[in-house]
Write a protein that holds these residues in place. Structure first.
Motif, PDB file in Angstrom:
ATOM      1  N   GLU A 637      34.518  44.963  34.302  1.00 47.36           N
ATOM      2  CA  GLU A 637      34.586  44.009  35.404  1.00 47.36           C
ATOM      3  C   GLU A 637      33.576  42.911  35.075  1.00 47.36           C
ATOM      4  OE1 GLU A 637      35.261  44.322  40.027  1.00 47.36           O
ATOM      5  OE2 GLU A 637      33.192  44.854  39.545  1.00 47.36           O
ATOM      6  N   ILE A 638      34.076  41.730  34.761  1.00 46.69           N
ATOM      7  CA  ILE A 638      33.211  40.640  34.340  1.00 46.69           C
ATOM      8  C   ILE A 638      33.349  39.472  35.307  1.00 46.69           C
ATOM      9  CG2 ILE A 638      33.339  41.309  31.907  1.00 46.69           C
ATOM     10  CD1 ILE A 638      35.328  39.041  31.471  1.00 46.69           C
ATOM     11  N   PRO A 639      32.256  38.733  35.541  1.00 39.75           N
ATOM     12  CA  PRO A 639      32.337  37.577  36.441  1.00 39.75           C
ATOM     13  C   PRO A 639      33.098  36.431  35.798  1.00 39.75           C
ATOM     14  CG  PRO A 639      30.141  37.757  35.503  1.00 39.75           C
ATOM     15  CD  PRO A 639      30.888  38.973  35.052  1.00 39.75           C
ATOM     16  N   LEU A 640      33.842  35.708  36.598  1.00 44.89           N
ATOM     17  CA  LEU A 640      34.583  34.534  36.162  1.00 44.89           C
ATOM     18  C   LEU A 640      33.981  33.296  36.812  1.00 44.89           C
ATOM     19  CD1 LEU A 640      38.259  35.825  36.523  1.00 44.89           C
ATOM     20  CD2 LEU A 640      36.935  35.615  34.414  1.00 44.89           C
ATOM     21  N   ASP A 641      33.589  32.338  36.015  1.00 47.91           N
ATOM     22  CA  ASP A 641      33.077  31.071  36.519  1.00 47.91           C
ATOM     23  C   ASP A 641      32.012  31.296  37.589  1.00 47.91           C
ATOM     24  OD1 ASP A 641      32.697  28.385  36.944  1.00 47.91           O
ATOM     25  OD2 ASP A 641      34.436  28.143  38.242  1.00 47.91           O
ATOM     26  N   GLY A 642      30.996  32.066  37.226  1.00 49.54           N
ATOM     27  CA  GLY A 642      29.943  32.335  38.192  1.00 49.54           C
ATOM     28  C   GLY A 642      30.434  33.119  39.380  1.00 49.54           C
ATOM     29  N   LEU A 682      52.340  26.420  36.961  1.00 43.98           N
ATOM     30  CA  LEU A 682      52.313  27.622  37.782  1.00 43.98           C
ATOM     31  C   LEU A 682      51.318  28.638  37.251  1.00 43.98           C
ATOM     32  CD1 LEU A 682      53.547  29.166  40.170  1.00 43.98           C
ATOM     33  CD2 LEU A 682      55.272  30.067  38.580  1.00 43.98           C
ATOM     34  N   LEU A 683      51.373  28.914  35.962  1.00 46.96           N
ATOM     35  CA  LEU A 683      50.476  29.895  35.363  1.00 46.96           C
ATOM     36  C   LEU A 683      49.095  29.302  35.115  1.00 46.96           C
ATOM     37  CD1 LEU A 683      50.186  32.754  34.097  1.00 46.96           C
ATOM     38  CD2 LEU A 683      50.892  31.733  31.920  1.00 46.96           C
ATOM     39  N   GLY A 684      49.055  28.161  34.479  1.00 49.04           N
ATOM     40  CA  GLY A 684      47.776  27.594  34.074  1.00 49.04           C
ATOM     41  C   GLY A 684      46.973  26.988  35.195  1.00 49.04           C
ATOM     42  N   GLY A 685      47.601  26.734  36.343  1.00 49.53           N
ATOM     43  CA  GLY A 685      46.870  26.125  37.444  1.00 49.53           C
ATOM     44  C   GLY A 685      46.007  27.087  38.225  1.00 49.53           C
ATOM     45  N   GLN A 686      46.000  28.368  37.876  1.00 52.75           N
ATOM     46  CA  GLN A 686      45.208  29.345  38.619  1.00 52.75           C
ATOM     47  C   GLN A 686      43.718  29.115  38.387  1.00 52.75           C
ATOM     48  OE1 GLN A 686      46.972  33.533  38.786  1.00 52.75           O
ATOM     49  NE2 GLN A 686      47.867  32.721  36.893  1.00 52.75           N
ATOM     50  N   VAL A 687      42.974  29.165  39.487  1.00 52.03           N
ATOM     51  CA  VAL A 687      41.520  29.028  39.413  1.00 52.03           C
ATOM     52  C   VAL A 687      40.925  30.356  38.966  1.00 52.03           C
ATOM     53  CG1 VAL A 687      39.421  28.643  40.752  1.00 52.03           C
ATOM     54  CG2 VAL A 687      41.445  27.230  41.151  1.00 52.03           C
ATOM     55  N   LEU A 688      40.001  30.298  38.031  1.00 55.77           N
ATOM     56  CA  LEU A 688      39.327  31.495  37.529  1.00 55.77           C
ATOM     57  C   LEU A 688      37.930  31.557  38.126  1.00 55.77           C
ATOM     58  CD1 LEU A 688      40.429  31.523  33.780  1.00 55.77           C
ATOM     59  CD2 LEU A 688      41.470  32.678  35.723  1.00 55.77           C
ATOM     60  N   ARG A 689      37.832  32.102  39.306  1.00 52.61           N
ATOM     61  CA  ARG A 689      36.528  32.306  39.928  1.00 52.61           C
ATOM     62  C   ARG A 689      36.541  33.631  40.675  1.00 52.61           C
ATOM     63  NH1 ARG A 689      36.148  28.145  42.809  1.00 52.61           N
ATOM     64  NH2 ARG A 689      36.400  28.945  44.928  1.00 52.61           N
ATOM     65  N   GLY A 690      35.561  34.444  40.422  1.00 51.55           N
ATOM     66  CA  GLY A 690      35.493  35.766  41.029  1.00 51.55           C
ATOM     67  C   GLY A 690      35.160  36.793  39.973  1.00 51.55           C
ATOM     68  N   TYR A 691      36.020  37.794  39.828  1.00 48.11           N
ATOM     69  CA  TYR A 691      35.793  38.844  38.831  1.00 48.11           C
ATOM     70  C   TYR A 691      37.116  39.216  38.174  1.00 48.11           C
ATOM     71  CZ  TYR A 691      30.968  39.642  40.229  1.00 48.11           C
ATOM     72  OH  TYR A 691      29.633  39.486  40.454  1.00 48.11           O
ATOM     73  N   LEU A 692      37.049  39.550  36.894  1.00 50.02           N
ATOM     74  CA  LEU A 692      38.198  40.036  36.135  1.00 50.02           C
ATOM     75  C   LEU A 692      37.923  41.490  35.793  1.00 50.02           C
ATOM     76  CD1 LEU A 692      40.881  39.244  34.559  1.00 50.02           C
ATOM     77  CD2 LEU A 692      39.398  39.118  32.551  1.00 50.02           C
ATOM     78  N   SER A 693      38.849  42.368  36.145  1.00 51.60           N
ATOM     79  CA  SER A 693      38.668  43.793  35.871  1.00 51.60           C
ATOM     80  C   SER A 693      39.862  44.314  35.092  1.00 51.60           C
ATOM     81  CB  SER A 693      38.509  44.575  37.179  1.00 51.60           C
ATOM     82  OG  SER A 693      39.676  44.445  37.976  1.00 51.60           O
ATOM     83  N   GLY A 694      39.694  45.455  34.499  1.00 52.84           N
ATOM     84  CA  GLY A 694      40.767  46.064  33.735  1.00 52.84           C
ATOM     85  C   GLY A 694      40.243  47.183  32.866  1.00 52.84           C
ATOM     86  N   SER A 695      41.052  47.609  31.905  1.00 55.21           N
ATOM     87  CA  SER A 695      40.681  48.696  31.009  1.00 55.21           C
ATOM     88  C   SER A 695      41.360  48.481  29.664  1.00 55.21           C
ATOM     89  CB  SER A 695      41.100  50.044  31.600  1.00 55.21           C
ATOM     90  OG  SER A 695      40.740  51.105  30.744  1.00 55.21           O
ATOM     91  N   TYR A 753      40.914  40.559  26.281  1.00 55.65           N
ATOM     92  CA  TYR A 753      40.288  41.793  25.803  1.00 55.65           C
ATOM     93  C   TYR A 753      39.310  41.508  24.667  1.00 55.65           C
ATOM     94  CZ  TYR A 753      43.537  44.634  28.571  1.00 55.65           C
ATOM     95  OH  TYR A 753      44.225  45.232  29.591  1.00 55.65           O
ATOM     96  N   SER A 754      39.584  40.480  23.879  1.00 52.14           N
ATOM     97  CA  SER A 754      38.636  40.091  22.824  1.00 52.14           C
ATOM     98  C   SER A 754      37.345  39.578  23.438  1.00 52.14           C
ATOM     99  CB  SER A 754      39.256  39.023  21.920  1.00 52.14           C
ATOM    100  OG  SER A 754      40.381  39.521  21.230  1.00 52.14           O
ATOM    101  N   VAL A 755      37.455  38.816  24.519  1.00 49.51           N
ATOM    102  CA  VAL A 755      36.266  38.312  25.211  1.00 49.51           C
ATOM    103  C   VAL A 755      35.450  39.474  25.769  1.00 49.51           C
ATOM    104  CG1 VAL A 755      35.485  37.036  27.241  1.00 49.51           C
ATOM    105  CG2 VAL A 755      37.229  36.055  25.738  1.00 49.51           C
ATOM    106  N   VAL A 756      36.118  40.419  26.396  1.00 46.80           N
ATOM    107  CA  VAL A 756      35.418  41.577  26.960  1.00 46.80           C
ATOM    108  C   VAL A 756      34.689  42.337  25.859  1.00 46.80           C
ATOM    109  CG1 VAL A 756      35.741  43.803  28.088  1.00 46.80           C
ATOM    110  CG2 VAL A 756      36.971  41.804  28.922  1.00 46.80           C
ATOM    111  N   THR A 757      35.366  42.568  24.742  1.00 49.33           N
ATOM    112  CA  THR A 757      34.737  43.287  23.636  1.00 49.33           C
ATOM    113  C   THR A 757      33.558  42.499  23.082  1.00 49.33           C
ATOM    114  OG1 THR A 757      36.899  44.239  23.098  1.00 49.33           O
ATOM    115  CG2 THR A 757      35.187  44.394  21.420  1.00 49.33           C
ATOM    116  N   HIS A 758      33.706  41.204  22.964  1.00 45.17           N
ATOM    117  CA  HIS A 758      32.609  40.342  22.502  1.00 45.17           C
ATOM    118  C   HIS A 758      31.381  40.488  23.410  1.00 45.17           C
ATOM    119  CE1 HIS A 758      30.297  36.704  21.747  1.00 45.17           C
ATOM    120  NE2 HIS A 758      30.621  36.231  22.947  1.00 45.17           N
ATOM    121  N   ARG A 759      31.591  40.453  24.708  1.00 50.21           N
ATOM    122  CA  ARG A 759      30.452  40.574  25.628  1.00 50.21           C
ATOM    123  C   ARG A 759      29.834  41.958  25.547  1.00 50.21           C
ATOM    124  NH1 ARG A 759      31.891  37.385  31.248  1.00 50.21           N
ATOM    125  NH2 ARG A 759      32.587  35.414  30.317  1.00 50.21           N
ATOM    126  N   PHE A 760      30.661  42.981  25.375  1.00 53.93           N
ATOM    127  CA  PHE A 760      30.140  44.337  25.271  1.00 53.93           C
ATOM    128  C   PHE A 760      29.317  44.509  24.001  1.00 53.93           C
ATOM    129  CE2 PHE A 760      30.524  48.782  23.931  1.00 53.93           C
ATOM    130  CZ  PHE A 760      30.078  49.444  25.067  1.00 53.93           C
TER     131      PHE A 760
END
Length: 821
Positions: A637-642, A682-695, A753-760
């Protein structure tokens, strides 16, 4: 080592000067159970400059009050003492009346009106606290036993247990009728009596039958949709309105929901069925008896706090009531625990020449501990302490009694026991202590006039207005959540496009065909995305086709979840890999019931472990990489845009990742065309703020070209073959995999998933270098991995899609998601 320096705190930063001085009169120089644990002189910080007390306007102004219970009016024992239970009942009612009068007065604390939460009642045991709580309720004063005991030992837990037992066996009339009496169904004993005893009549009992039918329906709901759906069904039958209409309904409803959340979490985590849930609930009630699981209630913050002395350590309250510390019940010693020098001694003999000395030592240390608890209780108050004294059989051992009536002036030792004298004697001693500057003596008389505490209900009612702005763009999302906007726009999908059937990213949300149809429909809208896979034209294959080991196995979300679970737990280094895979298949089939023989699936998974993994892991197969080099099911679970910063304006959109793909990928990169998908409104206009989670399914560690590399791996069970034709490795050739990746949103998943692995890795790997340690992403389409005979085209085995994005792309994407300019 032994301490050689002792530091003494000579300033009390908690209590007002008047309170500290009165406490010092009775505490100064007292040894609290040990010659080296002595109460030292201390000066107050508050009021030392002559400032008035912070508590003002109270009905009784003395900062240390001692209310004496006299014998007249009580039925006495032969010893002349009051029965302990009678004394406690009287003191509880007197304490409640005094608190009610205080809260109904114009008392203030530091200039503001005194609130119920400013008052604490300190007790030795929770049962004593409940006694005061009932007396407060009679006076209309809200109170809460801090911690509240264990939520599994509440009436709400009793109702849940009866309901679960009824759900498990809705054919047993006893359980059905017990469930009918719970708040979930709302019947009472009169209803059951009016319907008669079903055991005494062969005719169907209408109420029992009706409740039984309801329980059967709820049981199916619980099994299919979980605890939350069951609670929703109960709400439709008026659960909240029914509970809130009763006494203490807010507490009961809060406990019901608290237990529902706990059960929901354990059902999801441990995949429990109804019978297993019932057994877990019973075990939890037994296992946690005597412990505390804090109970929830927002309005607890506006109530008198009833706290155990032990639980009050480190806390402070403007006003403290100590109703029962004048007495203690000394239990017979069964196991003696005491100090022998610097060592702890334990005597379990129960008899013999040394037992009497051991038991006496045990009781002596308990008496000292009683004094230390008394010191804690007396020093929790900031403005006023109110205590009680009463002559009971248990008073002789009470800490407050021994301190006040057993200790001589100037003598440190407090006796372990002090006989209880007549009322006149005690009155004289307490009067002398008051003259010396100690507690103010008061006669304990329960006020007969009903005193109603001032409550918020007395204030004029007004409409509360919502004045905050809701940030509708802040959210917790996932990869699946990001791509769902296209699926929702496309609406319900028709039949899946033949030739490509995807597995769901979140099992149970949608079936494979639906996701595939949506993905293809979305892909068709992109000018730069390749066209859909030709469902008719056979795939060219120069050599005889290698049949997939999973050609005859089923498809669907359940099958995909089963394969993932087996691969997660199976040990590739097991001496007998086939037996290892079969064992885990049998185990996982209990959680993912799929119509597939365990032997067939295990046999099909063996070639997967013998298939080359391609250019990212040259010379290696999945079977070559042991569990020690696998990070399985990496939850994140990583923060998105603060996302963890409140009030930040929206700056990052998903289309930004499309821009990065164009900047960092060459035109001949297999996934470069996906940039156009990300840049669609439609896809690209989504705001990325909050948290991204997954596995992440698994991250593999291996030595490649003399360096340690970490490769992100995602298992896919997608069907890519033509319907009606046997599934072969050719269906998973490199070109087919590239098309399948682009038809779905897997490039986005791979980048995230590459970003998540990079941060880890930058957090866990010393001297981390993304250009060295990031090994890329491998999508293993398991149906196309056919073992050593798997066809290889230009170094790429069938069934293995390899992509190593530039390290600069991963770093830039990580910075973008973090909101970096």
């Amino acid at each position: 080592s032994t301490a050689t320096r002792f530091a003494i705190l000579d300033t009390n930063w908690r209590g007002d000067d008047g309170l500290v001085c009165r406490l010092q009169t009775v505490l100064r120089g007292a040894a609290l159970g040990h010659p080296e644990i002595v109460v030292r002189d201390v000066a107050a910080h508050h009021g030392a400059d002559g400032a008035p007390p912070r508590l003002a306007g109270a009905p009784h102004s003395s900062p240390f009050r001692l209310r004496q219970v006299l014998r007249p009016g009580f039925r006495l024992l032969r010893s002349g003492d009051i029965r302990a239970a009678d004394a406690r009942e009287h003191v509880a009612r007197d304490c409640a009346g005094d608190i009610a009068a205080l809260l109904a007065s114009d008392a203030t604390w530091e200039g503001r009106p005194l609130r119920a939460a400013d008052v604490a009642v300190l007790v030795a045991t929770r049962d004593h606290g409940l006694l005061v709580q009932r007396a407060l309720a009679e006076r209309g004063v809200a109170s809460v036993v801090a911690g509240g005991g264990h939520v599994f030992a509440t009436p709400a837990a009793d109702d849940w247990l009866a309901l679960l037992e009824g759900l498990e066996q809705p054919h047993r009339s006893g359980r059905v009728r017990a469930a009918a009496l719970t708040c979930f169904l709302g019947h009472d004993v009169a209803d059951l009596d009016a319907d008669g005893d079903p055991r005494a009549d062969s005719r169907a009992d209408s109420l029992t039958d009706a409740v039984s039918d309801t329980l059967r329906g709820w049981a199916l709901l619980l099994r299919g949709r979980g605890v939350a759906a069951l609670v929703e069904a109960a709400e439709e039958r008026g659960l909240s309105a029914r509970v809130l209409a009763g006494a203490d309904g807010e507490r009961l409803l809060t406990d019901l929901r608290h237990l529902a959340q706990v059960m929901h979490e354990v059902v999801v985590r441990e995949q429990l069925g109804l019978t297993a849930l019932l057994q877990w609930f019973r075990d939890e009630r037994r296992r946690t008896a005597g412990t505390e699981r804090p109970r929830r209630l927002d309005s607890d913050l506006a109530a008198v706090q009833v706290v155990t002395v032990h639980g009050s350590k480190g806390l402070q309250y403007p006003v403290c009531y100590l109703p029962f510390l004048f007495q203690t019940f000394v239990r017979p010693v069964e196991v003696a625990r005491f100090h022998a020098g610097h060592d702890r001694a334990l005597d379990v003999t129960g008899s013999g020449p040394h037992w009497a000395a051991s038991a006496a030592a045990h009781q002596r240390e308990d008496a000292g501990e009683e004094l230390r608890d008394l010191y804690v209780a007396l020093t929790r108050a900031q403005g006023q302490v109110v205590a009680w004294w009463a002559p009971t059989k248990n008073t002789a051992d009470g800490g407050l009694h021994r301190l006040l009536l057993g200790r001589q002036p100037g003598v440190a030792v407090v006796p372990d026991q002090q006989p209880v004298r007549d009322d006149d004697y005690v009155t004289r001693v307490l009067g002398l202590l008051e003259e010396l500057g100690g507690p103010t003596r008061e006669e304990s008389v329960v006020a007969e006039a009903a005193v109603t505490a001032r409550t918020p209900d007395d204030a004029p009612l007004s409409l509360r207005r919502f004045g905050r702005a809701v940030d509708a763009e802040w959210r917790r999302t996932s990869y699946s959540g990001l791509i769902r906007v296209e699926e929702e726009q496309a609406g319900p999908a028709g039949p899946a496009t033949p030739g490509v059937v995807s597995e769901p990213e979140e099992p149970g949300l949608q079936d494979e065909a639906t996701l595939a149809g949506d993905a293809l429909a979305a892909a068709a809208t992109s000018a730069e995305a390749p066209g859909p896979v030709d469902p008719v034209a056979p795939v060219a294959d120069a050599e005889p086709a290698v049949v997939s080991p999973m050609a005859d196995l089923p498809a669907g979300a359940g099958f995909g979840s089963l394969v993932h679970a087996v691969l997660e737990h199976a040990d590739p280094d097991a001496p007998d890999l086939l037996a290892e895979l079969r064992g885990h298949t049998v185990e996982q089939l209990r959680w993912w019931p799929v119509d597939v023989p365990a032997d067939d699936l295990a046999q099909a998974l063996v070639p997967l472990h013998r298939t080359p993994l391609g250019p990212l892991l040259p010379g290696l197969t999945l079977g070559d990489i042991g569990l020690g080099d696998r990070l399985r099911e990496l939850d994140f679970e990583i923060p998105l845009d603060g996302g963890d910063v409140r009030g930040r304006p929206a700056e990052v959109h998903l289309r930004g990742l499309g821009r990065l793909l164009r900047e960092h990928l060459s035109d001949d990169d297999a996934l470069a065309p996906y940039a156009a998908r990300l840049e669609q409104p439609l896809l690209g206009g989504q705001v990325l703020r909050g948290y991204l989670s997954g596995s992440i399914d698994v991250v593999l560690r291996a030595e490649v070209d003399g360096a340690t590399r970490f490769v992100v791996v995602d298992y896919k069970t997608n069907l890519l073959g033509e319907p009606g034709r046997p599934l072969t490795a050719a269906d998973y050739a490199p070109d087919r995999l590239r098309e399948a990746m682009l038809h779905s949103h897997y490039p986005l998943q791979a980048l995230l998933y590459s970003v998540v692995t990079h941060r880890f890795l930058r957090w866990r790997v010393p001297d981390y270098d993304p250009a060295v340690h990031l090994g890329g992403v491998a999508y293993l389409y398991v149906r196309g991995m056919c073992g050593p005979e798997t066809p290889v085209v230009d170094g790429h085995p069938a069934g293995v899609f390899s992509w190593r994005p530039p390290a600069s792309l991963v770093v830039a994407a990580s910075d973008l998601l973090a909101g970096a300019p």
